[in-house]
Scaffold this motif. Sequence first.
Motif, PDB file in Angstrom:
ATOM      1  N   UNK A   1      -2.751   1.809  -4.227  1.00 31.20           N
ATOM      2  CA  UNK A   1      -2.050   3.128  -4.720  1.00 31.20           C
ATOM      3  C   UNK A   1      -3.000   4.242  -4.668  1.00 31.20           C
ATOM      4  N   UNK A   2      -2.339   5.403  -4.112  1.00 36.68           N
ATOM      5  CA  UNK A   2      -3.347   6.505  -3.920  1.00 36.68           C
ATOM      6  C   UNK A   2      -2.492   7.768  -3.994  1.00 36.68           C
ATOM      7  N   UNK A   3      -3.036   8.711  -4.644  1.00 39.34           N
ATOM      8  CA  UNK A   3      -2.100  10.215  -5.039  1.00 39.34           C
ATOM      9  C   UNK A   3      -2.870  11.027  -4.190  1.00 39.34           C
ATOM     10  N   UNK A   4      -2.813  11.085  -2.974  1.00 46.29           N
ATOM     11  CA  UNK A   4      -3.752  11.981  -2.184  1.00 46.29           C
ATOM     12  C   UNK A   4      -5.025  11.714  -2.257  1.00 46.29           C
ATOM     13  N   UNK A   5      -5.940  12.393  -1.514  1.00 52.35           N
ATOM     14  CA  UNK A   5      -7.307  11.797  -1.102  1.00 52.35           C
ATOM     15  C   UNK A   5      -8.220  12.004  -2.547  1.00 52.35           C
ATOM     16  N   UNK A   6      -8.828  11.117  -2.540  1.00 54.04           N
ATOM     17  CA  UNK A   6     -10.071  11.386  -3.696  1.00 54.04           C
ATOM     18  C   UNK A   6     -11.184  11.669  -3.215  1.00 54.04           C
ATOM     19  N   UNK A   7     -11.839  12.663  -3.084  1.00 50.01           N
ATOM     20  CA  UNK A   7     -13.120  12.960  -2.534  1.00 50.01           C
ATOM     21  C   UNK A   7     -14.093  13.423  -3.978  1.00 50.01           C
ATOM     22  N   UNK A   8     -15.209  12.843  -3.726  1.00 49.55           N
ATOM     23  CA  UNK A   8     -16.276  13.461  -4.811  1.00 49.55           C
ATOM     24  C   UNK A   8     -16.571  14.958  -4.199  1.00 49.55           C
ATOM     25  N   UNK A   9     -16.468  15.779  -5.265  1.00 46.81           N
ATOM     26  CA  UNK A   9     -16.981  17.003  -5.061  1.00 46.81           C
ATOM     27  C   UNK A   9     -18.253  17.249  -5.673  1.00 46.81           C
ATOM     28  N   UNK A  10     -19.063  17.993  -4.882  1.00 46.79           N
ATOM     29  CA  UNK A  10     -20.365  18.085  -5.437  1.00 46.79           C
ATOM     30  C   UNK A  10     -20.789  18.618  -6.786  1.00 46.79           C
ATOM     31  N   UNK A  11     -19.674  19.139  -7.300  1.00 49.30           N
ATOM     32  CA  UNK A  11     -19.908  19.680  -8.730  1.00 49.30           C
ATOM     33  C   UNK A  11     -20.095  18.600  -9.552  1.00 49.30           C
TER      34      UNK A  11
ATOM     35  N   UNK B   1       0.966  -1.234   0.056  1.00 50.05           N
ATOM     36  CA  UNK B   1      -0.012  -0.051   0.005  1.00 50.05           C
ATOM     37  C   UNK B   1       0.814   1.355   0.046  1.00 50.05           C
ATOM     38  N   UNK B   2       0.581   2.178  -1.016  1.00 50.10           N
ATOM     39  CA  UNK B   2       1.447   3.461  -1.128  1.00 50.10           C
ATOM     40  C   UNK B   2       0.583   4.398  -1.308  1.00 50.10           C
ATOM     41  N   UNK B   3       0.608   5.453  -0.376  1.00 48.56           N
ATOM     42  CA  UNK B   3      -0.196   6.724  -0.793  1.00 48.56           C
ATOM     43  C   UNK B   3       0.648   7.992  -0.608  1.00 48.56           C
ATOM     44  N   UNK B   4       0.818   8.626  -1.928  1.00 48.89           N
ATOM     45  CA  UNK B   4       1.566   9.627  -2.063  1.00 48.89           C
ATOM     46  C   UNK B   4       0.920  10.796  -2.004  1.00 48.89           C
ATOM     47  N   UNK B   5       1.750  12.121  -1.833  1.00 48.66           N
ATOM     48  CA  UNK B   5       1.056  13.209  -1.926  1.00 48.66           C
ATOM     49  C   UNK B   5       1.175  13.789  -3.201  1.00 48.66           C
ATOM     50  N   UNK B   6       0.552  14.994  -3.198  1.00 51.60           N
ATOM     51  CA  UNK B   6       0.277  15.515  -4.627  1.00 51.60           C
ATOM     52  C   UNK B   6       1.511  16.194  -5.112  1.00 51.60           C
ATOM     53  N   UNK B   7       2.456  16.140  -4.259  1.00 53.51           N
ATOM     54  CA  UNK B   7       3.939  16.716  -4.861  1.00 53.51           C
ATOM     55  C   UNK B   7       4.655  15.590  -5.921  1.00 53.51           C
ATOM     56  N   UNK B   8       4.103  14.626  -5.798  1.00 55.53           N
ATOM     57  CA  UNK B   8       4.914  13.417  -6.447  1.00 55.53           C
ATOM     58  C   UNK B   8       4.341  13.632  -8.101  1.00 55.53           C
TER      59      UNK B   8
END
Lengths: 500, 308
Positions: free
Chosen positions: A235-245, A210-217
């Motif tokens: 694998x993650x690149x920062x939080x994925x959140x659904x925005x209401x748009x 499990x690897x979760x990176x920040x947005x700077x990568x």
Amino acid sequence: MTYFPEEVVEHIFDFLGSHRDRNAVSTVCKAWYHVERLSRLNVFVGNCYAIRPERVMARFPGMKSLSVKGKPHFADYNLVPYDWGGFALPWIKAAVRRSPGLEDLRLKRMVVTDDDLDLLARSFPNFRSLVLVSCEGFSTDGLAAIATYCRGLRELDLQENEVEDHGRQWLSCFHESCTSLVSLNFACLKGEVNAGVLERLVARCPNLRSLKLNRAVSVESLNEIVARAPYLVDLGTGSFAVLDCIGDKGLAVVASTCKELQELRVFPSDIYGAGATSVTEEGLVAISSGCPKLNSLLYFCYQMTNAALITVAKNCPHFTRFRLCILDPWKPDPVTNQPLDEGFGAIVRSCKNLRRLSLSGLLTDQVFLYIGLYAKCLEMLSIAFAGDSDKGMVYILKGCKNLRKLEIRDCPFGDIALLNDVAKYETMRSLWMSSCDVTLGGCKALAAKMPRLNVEIINESEGTDKLEENISDLHKVEKMYVYRTVAGPRNDAPDFVWTL
Amino acid sequence: MSPPLEHDYIGLSELHSPAAAVGGGGAEDGALNLKDTELRLGLPGSDSSDRKDKVALTLGLLPKIFVSGAKRGFSDTIDGAGKWGLAAGGGGSEVEAGKSCALFSPRGERGGGGHGNAGNDAVGKAVGHERKDTGQVGDSAGNDRGVAPAAKAQVVGWPPIRSYRKNTMATNPSKNKEDANGKQGLGCLYVKVSMDGAPYLRKVDLKTYSNYKEFSLALEKMFSGFTIGQCGSHGIPGRDGLSESRLMDFLSGSEYVLTYEDRDGDWMLVGDVPWEMFTDSCRRLRIMKGSDAIGLAPRAMEKCRNRN
């Protein structure tokens, strides 16, 4: 069962998964208490001030993993002053003395400093896993210490922490011989990490799953990393959140394709006013009809109707967590102008396994009557801008047998509700009330009747020391935090916290 | 003939400004008193210098809390912000937190459980469509804990979203860029303050101060605990009155220097540029040991020159 040798009893206890089960068996008889405490490996402390760390470690000498929680939940929304407390140091120090075999540490909403992390890193030779959730007080220097001294570290999981970036290349501090990483999450860090260092680290850790990176990568870096870690599961690149748009239409698409969806969180993209594309009750209804497995929801929206909630309740009876936040306080059903009592009532009636609920919109005492009647599994309830009278809160305290955490803000609940059933609070972990109608006198009465509760008042006005003498018992208390404890009043409370 | 009475745009008239009414003496003889045409909120007859204090009494929609907002540069907000008056003061500072929370509490006027019209009116008032409703004044003047001001974004802790998430939301693109290290809402600008050697950091809302003097006082209060031993527990003894940069003096008596990181990522000495320029460009603060701060001042002046 007392005729069985202790080893057998211990073996049976091994099958008990949860802390609660182990807590339960330990109260059966002295023999079981003894067996259980010596064999417990995972210790969970839901409130760091409920018990002193030394006592925990004296009871569980075999402790290998410890999980501690600090600040009340509303601290997430800036309702708790920065230096309220929740310090990790006493726990780390106690573990250094009494549980040097500690392997895993999980801290949530606590203040952790770089020195604490340094002490931790140097003191536990078998240390495997550090999980910090919503903590603050440390910087990348502390992470460097962890990386440097925790040989054999398997997990470093940083979730939603406030980490000060001191620019140090902490990732480089993982020794070349460190090949044990299984899980690494630094998504919450703002600073950059050296791409080459990261790639080499990933390459030499064959167990990394499990690897979760920040947005700077960068994307290029991501390519390299994925190439070197073919066994990655997560694998993650920062939080994925659904925005209401994505709007109701977007949610309809989700509903039609994601049939296995179990958890959904929809955040508002603009909290200052309803945007042209935002979500309403329609989106929620679509999700509920398309995703029957949905059991956990966090939904921010500008409006909600009773009809929609009733439909959702029918479609998704499996909710365990239901958190609805209508952004305007006291907003009624826009179609009928009625409060949302019936809608939420339907939710609690239908979702028999509901453990966590957050309410919003226009609500009267009626909704609390429903919750008290039907939400028998409810453990955590968050209320804001709701209710008409003390009766509302009394319904909750009377009806919700499994209630552990109750947090209330800006509701017309006062001393009568607070003092209605004082013994109830010893069955709960904590009660938070802010901007309600409880008075200083009411809090004092509660404290007097229940010596095993800490009744803390947070008073943030200036000239705090003088105020204590002049303040009348009729004065309404701005913030009150009550929790059961066997540790007595805490000795690290800042000036603005009064324990009555 | 006396000049026509000027009305400010919420319908209150200036009854008598000493200079305006009859063309009284002094330099304003015969000339239109520009003060009368100034867009401002205040009790009739109130002087512009007093408007900060008086405003809340006039408008029922403004809760009492803002009377104490003198430090918040209320007048700046009126001039600067598009949302009149109601944008004053972010809800975020710890001192105000409790109070502004209180203001959102529904009280008796909502009685009856909010059914039908009563509820609707309360909600209408409470939610306050601030973009439309400039005319309503004094609906709940009598209820000091009642109707919420229209600027709902200022209730502390509402909506219940973690601040790091708020920072990543695109309320509008330009705002987002500025947000990099500061949490910015309507009328508040939080930046971190660190002090070398202190166990934890603090956050301050720069918008709550209108000059370096107030700011330095606040910082002094916040951090004095950490410098016991350098200057003694009461700061510099024997100092009376407020000097222009008390914090500078306080710090210069010890080994510390107050610096800030600006938009370009450079570390600058605090105090060189005008206050507004400072708040515009400051992203975070650091009270650093004097020995590390050598050479900062010249750069600050250079930048100032380059900008002007």
